[in-house]
Motif scaffolding. Sequence first.
Motif, mmCIF file in Angstrom:
data_model
loop_
_atom_site.group_PDB
_atom_site.id
_atom_site.type_symbol
_atom_site.label_atom_id
_atom_site.label_comp_id
_atom_site.label_asym_id
_atom_site.label_seq_id
_atom_site.Cartn_x
_atom_site.Cartn_y
_atom_site.Cartn_z
ATOM 1 N N ALA A 1 37.114 26.520 45.379
ATOM 2 C CA ALA A 1 37.718 27.854 45.309
ATOM 3 C C ALA A 1 37.592 28.414 43.892
ATOM 4 O O ALA A 1 37.990 27.764 42.923
ATOM 5 C CB ALA A 1 39.183 27.788 45.719
ATOM 6 N N ASN A 2 37.034 29.606 43.767
ATOM 7 C CA ASN A 2 36.990 30.296 42.478
ATOM 8 C C ASN A 2 38.255 31.120 42.299
ATOM 9 O O ASN A 2 39.041 30.875 41.401
ATOM 10 C CB ASN A 2 35.727 31.163 42.392
ATOM 11 N N GLU A 3 38.466 32.079 43.185
ATOM 12 C CA GLU A 3 39.694 32.870 43.091
ATOM 13 C C GLU A 3 39.970 33.538 44.416
ATOM 14 O O GLU A 3 39.134 33.527 45.311
ATOM 15 C CB GLU A 3 39.594 33.914 41.965
ATOM 16 N N MET A 4 41.182 34.096 44.540
ATOM 17 C CA MET A 4 41.516 34.838 45.746
ATOM 18 C C MET A 4 41.959 36.251 45.377
ATOM 19 O O MET A 4 42.357 36.504 44.242
ATOM 20 C CB MET A 4 42.600 34.117 46.549
ATOM 21 N N ILE B 1 38.801 35.074 49.684
ATOM 22 C CA ILE B 1 38.686 33.904 48.801
ATOM 23 C C ILE B 1 37.225 33.765 48.409
ATOM 24 O O ILE B 1 36.339 33.807 49.259
ATOM 25 C CB ILE B 1 39.161 32.599 49.472
ATOM 26 N N GLU B 2 36.981 33.662 47.095
ATOM 27 C CA GLU B 2 35.617 33.466 46.590
ATOM 28 C C GLU B 2 35.378 31.976 46.409
ATOM 29 O O GLU B 2 36.202 31.286 45.804
ATOM 30 C CB GLU B 2 35.448 34.183 45.247
ATOM 31 N N TRP B 3 34.245 31.506 46.935
ATOM 32 C CA TRP B 3 33.909 30.074 46.881
ATOM 33 C C TRP B 3 32.639 29.835 46.097
ATOM 34 O O TRP B 3 31.722 30.654 46.136
ATOM 35 C CB TRP B 3 33.627 29.526 48.290
HETATM 36 MG MG LIG Z 1 35.598 36.972 41.271
#
Ligand SMILES: [Mg+2]
Length: 366
Positions: free
Chosen positions: A257-260, A246-248
């Motif tokens: 949360a940006n994306e997983m 998970i990108e934070w």
């Molecule tokens: Mg990304």
Amino acid sequence: MRLGILGGGQLARMMALAAHPLGITCAVLDPSADPCARPVASVIRGEFDDLQSLYELARASDVITYEFENVPVESARWLAERVPVFPSPDALEVSQDRIVEKNFFAKLGIPTPAFADVLSRDDFDRALRGIGLPAVLKTRRFGYDGKGQCVIRTEDQIEPAWTQLGGRPLIVEGFVEFDRELSSIAVRSQKGECRYYPLVENEHRDGMLYRSLAPAANTGEELTERACEFAERVLNELNYVGVLAIEWFQDGPRLIANEMAPRVHNSGHWTLEGAACSQFENHVRAVCGLPLGSTSAIGHSAMFNLIGQRPGFDTILQIPGTHLHWYGKETKPRRKVGHVTVAATSADERDHLAAELLLRHDFAIR
Ligand SMILES: [Mg+2]
Ligand SMILES: Nc1ncnc2c1ncn2[C@@H]1O[C@H](COP(=O)(O)OP(=O)(O)OP(=O)(O)O)[C@@H](O)[C@H]1O
């Protein structure tokens, strides 16, 4: 045991290398003639929606996983009726579409940037009025390495963004003025045990991951716990098996949360030398039903991507504590062709070695 992998790029290659000592052999399905994983796995050449190729992969595998998330969900479901597929096709489905993904985070009480679905020009104008500038316009699907997105900071950037991306299903996100970017690399076993690597600090340049530092500095117990607790909600909700990233965006005490990614992740490459058990080995262990390994860091690591350029190998390897991973791919602009890690016993030593490394090679995105 035979592990099938959808996709034969560097992630599949590093998974196959981790599988080998465990006596697990890998077969990859990939459309290209000479995929990156070829030296370490058997290759089935075919498209991801070709039934004959999927059938061959199923026959060659006791369990199947992915190295990238743009495999058609129907293909993953078709395979799952024949062979266990981990993570489940549901996880794939959530991560393929930025709107579905953000609604999923929101449902679990995980903060996201403000966002709106955009199908028409009217939607776009309405979304910008609601969210305000700066904002980011992105394609809902198939984006990677910053492709298919435009940052809109001023009114005069609205029209060009629409010209570039309009006509496809899109999302507008509020631009987060983050302090820094972090990522969680987590793993869940078939028995439901969850483990977490320390938080990673990531620097992107031009939409691409440039550098990761692990463990991230000054995370504190509270932030670390929040990240693990959020990741655990995702893992358990999806009955997830394997490594999840998970990108934070960090904004003070907030994690947004940006994306997983339902797979091993570029920001986890440091674990090859910098953790007791790498993300690749833990992913293989999880999907093959084996006990998980320790996710503890060994010392302090930095990872730099090699993008679009081949450095002098001597230059890099002369520096103590450095490790080179060259993927054996043809070098092309904006293509990830390798990475270099620096592993040290302290953060100071790591920073010192990384500075020395940067003097010899610039790691600029080419
Ligand atoms: Mg990304
Ligand atoms: N809403 C946002 N606010 C601020 N920065 C953003 C936002 N969305 C994206 N970015 C910046 O752009 C980078 C790439 O965005 P994102 O992760 O959505 O794209 P991607 O193409 O899926 O990337 P990758 O596959 O390489 O992770 C982010 O890591 C961040 O630096």
